[in-house]
Design a protein around this motif. Structure first.
Motif, mmCIF file in Angstrom:
data_model
loop_
_atom_site.group_PDB
_atom_site.id
_atom_site.type_symbol
_atom_site.label_atom_id
_atom_site.label_comp_id
_atom_site.label_asym_id
_atom_site.label_seq_id
_atom_site.Cartn_x
_atom_site.Cartn_y
_atom_site.Cartn_z
ATOM 1 N N LYS A 185 4.161 13.402 0.823
ATOM 2 C CA LYS A 185 3.915 14.627 0.060
ATOM 3 C C LYS A 185 3.402 15.739 0.951
ATOM 4 C CE LYS A 185 3.033 12.640 -4.529
ATOM 5 N NZ LYS A 185 2.008 12.375 -5.576
ATOM 6 N N ASP A 190 0.835 -1.206 0.000
ATOM 7 C CA ASP A 190 0.000 0.000 0.000
ATOM 8 C C ASP A 190 0.870 1.256 0.000
ATOM 9 O OD1 ASP A 190 -2.291 1.515 -0.011
ATOM 10 O OD2 ASP A 190 -2.653 1.333 2.148
ATOM 11 N N GLU A 229 3.051 7.522 0.393
ATOM 12 C CA GLU A 229 3.494 8.581 -0.504
ATOM 13 C C GLU A 229 2.672 9.851 -0.269
ATOM 14 O OE1 GLU A 229 5.160 9.325 -4.892
ATOM 15 O OE2 GLU A 229 4.210 7.409 -4.464
ATOM 16 N N ALA A 230 1.382 9.691 -0.015
ATOM 17 C CA ALA A 230 0.536 10.848 0.281
ATOM 18 C C ALA A 230 0.965 11.525 1.581
ATOM 19 C CB ALA A 230 -0.924 10.409 0.367
ATOM 20 N N LYS A 264 0.808 3.954 -1.813
ATOM 21 C CA LYS A 264 0.193 5.247 -2.092
ATOM 22 C C LYS A 264 -0.151 6.009 -0.812
ATOM 23 C CE LYS A 264 -1.729 4.094 -6.631
ATOM 24 N NZ LYS A 264 -2.950 3.983 -7.464
ATOM 25 N N THR A 265 -0.567 5.288 0.203
ATOM 26 C CA THR A 265 -0.885 5.935 1.482
ATOM 27 C C THR A 265 0.336 6.659 2.028
ATOM 28 O OG1 THR A 265 -2.564 4.295 2.016
ATOM 29 C CG2 THR A 265 -1.624 5.534 3.856
#
Length: 591
Positions: free
Chosen positions: A437, A428, A433-434, A430-431
């Motif tokens: 960011k 997972d 990476e968010a 993307k979690t």
């Protein structure tokens, strides 16, 4: 009946066994024997700070010079000491190696101090030596960052300077032999300068008080200064290291601009357990000797000479205040370590020079001295005992490629949590990476959590296996390896080179200067650049952005579930790959 002669022999034997020099020598021998054994320690907060030393040692063994060939957050001596001890004890547990390597400097110097003091008072010599050995032996900071039993792999620079400052204070306050004083002051000030400049500044403040108090005279001070400058001149002419070191210090100053008052308040708050009682002790000493201090201050104003100044400066109040302020200054620059331990010699001198006090004042003085020393002594001893006894039921980190870097343990449930989180980071991404960011961490205290440190080590083990598999499959060899991460253990683990000019201990917010053309050229010439994904973090993204101009022509591949990699054009050409193609099949790795 026991004869008088037999009793005298027992007394002499006991006296010899209690000899400070014998205790020190026996301790060093025991520590050396322990470094021959494959010991483990329970991994603790910020443990990866320790691996900076392996990055530095690998560079040193390959001929690189700290400060000249790579950017360092502190001076070169600590790295040199670690490299020397690791060469002698290659199987030694890493944290114990770096903790005990300082004894190369402090051991001979504290021996000189206690040998001189022992001629007059064995009790005083032991009172100086035994607390020093506790702090020198145990890799434990005076403040706790994690509640489960563990050791501290961070704050190492600060521990080293605190232990050296302890020796300096003990020498200035208790040594009478001129030659011993010269050797200890010169040795400690050189070591402080070459390990961390803040320790040198703190030591300089204490030396100014010693000069004012005529503990050292002008002639001795000038001789110390001459030898100090001569050694630095030799190092500069031989290695060019001093100007490079000073340049690094200036770069760090620009990177760490901030409110100095706020840092002092933070350090005072963190260390209030002892700083509060020290302030009360200073106030009590002022009240107890108010008239005497007034007379001495008046004498200085009326007859301002060295004698009157020494009469005022060589007082317990001044020594306690000076050492406490020096400790606060050192901690204000970088928290973590063994701050305030070097106030003890001043407190011991205060107790010995208490004079004739009534029962109430004696009790107050004893209480405040105990409150200023016992919290940190008991903290370090208790946490050390918990760490080394508690790990009996701990699980050792399973690994294939970490060598002594993997000589750590932790509670089975934390080890399992680390394995689970490593799997989640890869499934997972993307979690995370968010979160990165947004400039945040998955947990505000992520780096001081042992499960993160374990996950990081597991991912390093995975990456080393993946690199070896890729090299074997494609018949290539990565000579230089860089990591877009806080520390870079890969050259050490794979017996390769680290790129020149790159910062070690790469915290992009406070310890990595903007790369110039020469740094970027070094990055471009690097065969393999690793980017960690377990988890993706804002700091690693910042590092990647800093070096982005040098990555434009690199070929990005997926090395393993936890690592992307950038291959140099030469390596990519040898693999006959284009653009973003990945090696096929993906290297098999073991967790």
């Amino acid at each position: 009946m026991i004869s008088a002669g037999h009793h005298d022999r027992q007394t002499r034997v006991l006296a010899r066994l209690c000899s400070p020099l014998l205790i020190l020598a026996a301790t060093i021998v025991v520590l050396g024997c322990l470094l021959l054994l494959p010991l483990t320690v329970p991994i603790g907060a910020f443990y990866w700070d320790l691996f900076i030393y392996f990055d530095a040692a690998n560079r040193i063994f390959s001929g690189q010079i700290p400060g000249v060939d790579f950017f360092t957050p502190v001076g070169p001596l600590g790295y040199w000491l670690f490299a020397a001890v690791d060469a002698i004890f290659p199987r030694g547990q890493p944290l114990l190696l770096v903790q005990w390597s300082t004894l190369i400097v402090t051991g001979p110097l504290i021996a000189l101090v206690v040998a001189d003091v022992d001629k007059r008072s064995r009790g005083t010599a032991l009172a100086l030596l035994l607390p020093f050995l506790v702090f020198q032996i145990l890799p434990i900071n005076v403040t706790e960052y994690y509640y489960f039993p563990s050791v501290d792999g961070f704050g190492i620079y600060n521990r080293q300077i605190a232990e050296i400052l302890y020796v300096l204070c003990a020498a200035l306050l208790f040594v009478t032999a001129r030659r011993t004083l010269f050797l200890t002051v010169t040795g400690t000030m050189l070591a402080l300068f070459l390990i961390k400049i803040t320790g040198f500044i703190g030591g300089g403040l204490i030396c100014v008080v010693a000069l004012s108090a005529r503990r050292v005279d002008i002639k001795l001070s000038l001789l110390v200064a001459a030898i100090f400058l001569a050694v630095l001149a030799v190092l500069q002419l031989w290695l060019g290291i001093i100007t490079a070191y000073l340049d690094d210090i200036l770069a760090l100053l620009f990177l760490n601009e901030g409110d100095l008052l706020q840092r002092f308040l933070q350090a005072a708050s963190i260390h209030f357990r002892v700083f509060g009682p020290l302030c009360l002790l200073i106030l009590a000493l002022f009240v107890m000797d108010f008239r005497g201090l007034g007379r001495r201050a008046k004498a200085v104003s009326q007859t301002p000479n060295a004698t009157s100044l020494a009469g005022l400066a060589d007082q317990p109040l001044i020594w306690v205040a000076a050492t406490a302020f020096a400790a606060l200054f050192v901690e204000a620059q970088n928290t973590g370590g063994q701050g305030f331990i070097f106030v003890w010699p001043a407190l011991l001198m205060t107790w010995q020079r208490r004079g004739t006090l009534n029962a109430a004042r004696t009790a107050l003085l004893a209480t405040l001295i105990a409150a200023s020393t016992l919290p940190y002594l008991t903290e370090v001893v208790a946490r050390g005992a918990r760490a080394f006894i508690g790990q009996i039921k701990y699980e050792r980190l399973a690994n294939t490629h970490l060598g002594t870097l993997g000589a750590v343990t932790q509670r089975p449930e934390i080890m399992q949590h680390a394995r689970v989180m490593k799997a989640i980071y890869t499934t997972d991404p993307k979690t995370y990476e968010a979160i990165a960011k947004a400039g945040e961490l998955p947990s505000y205290t992520l780096y001081n959590e042992p499960d993160f440190q374990l996950t990081w080590l597991m991912s390093v083990d995975e990456a080393v296996g993946a690199i070896k598999a890729l090299e074997a499959e494609k018949q290539i060899h990565f000579n230089t390896i860089m990591s877009l991460n806080f520390t870079n253990p890969f050259p050490w683990l794979l017996d390769r080179q680290a790129p020149r000019l790159i910062a070690i201990g790469a915290d992009p917010t406070r310890a990595v200067p903007n790369p110039d053309a020469s740094v970027l050229a070094s990055v471009r010439a690097t065969d393999l650049i690793l980017y960690p994904l377990c988890p993706i973090t804002a700091a690693n993204r910042l590092l990647r952005d800093l070096y982005a101009p040098a990555l434009t022509n690199e070929t990005k591949i997926s090395l393993s579930p936890c690592w992307d990699a950038y291959l140099s054009p030469q390596i990519a050409a040898s693999l006959k790959m284009s653009g973003g193609d990945a090696p096929s099949p993906r290297p098999a790795v073991s967790n």
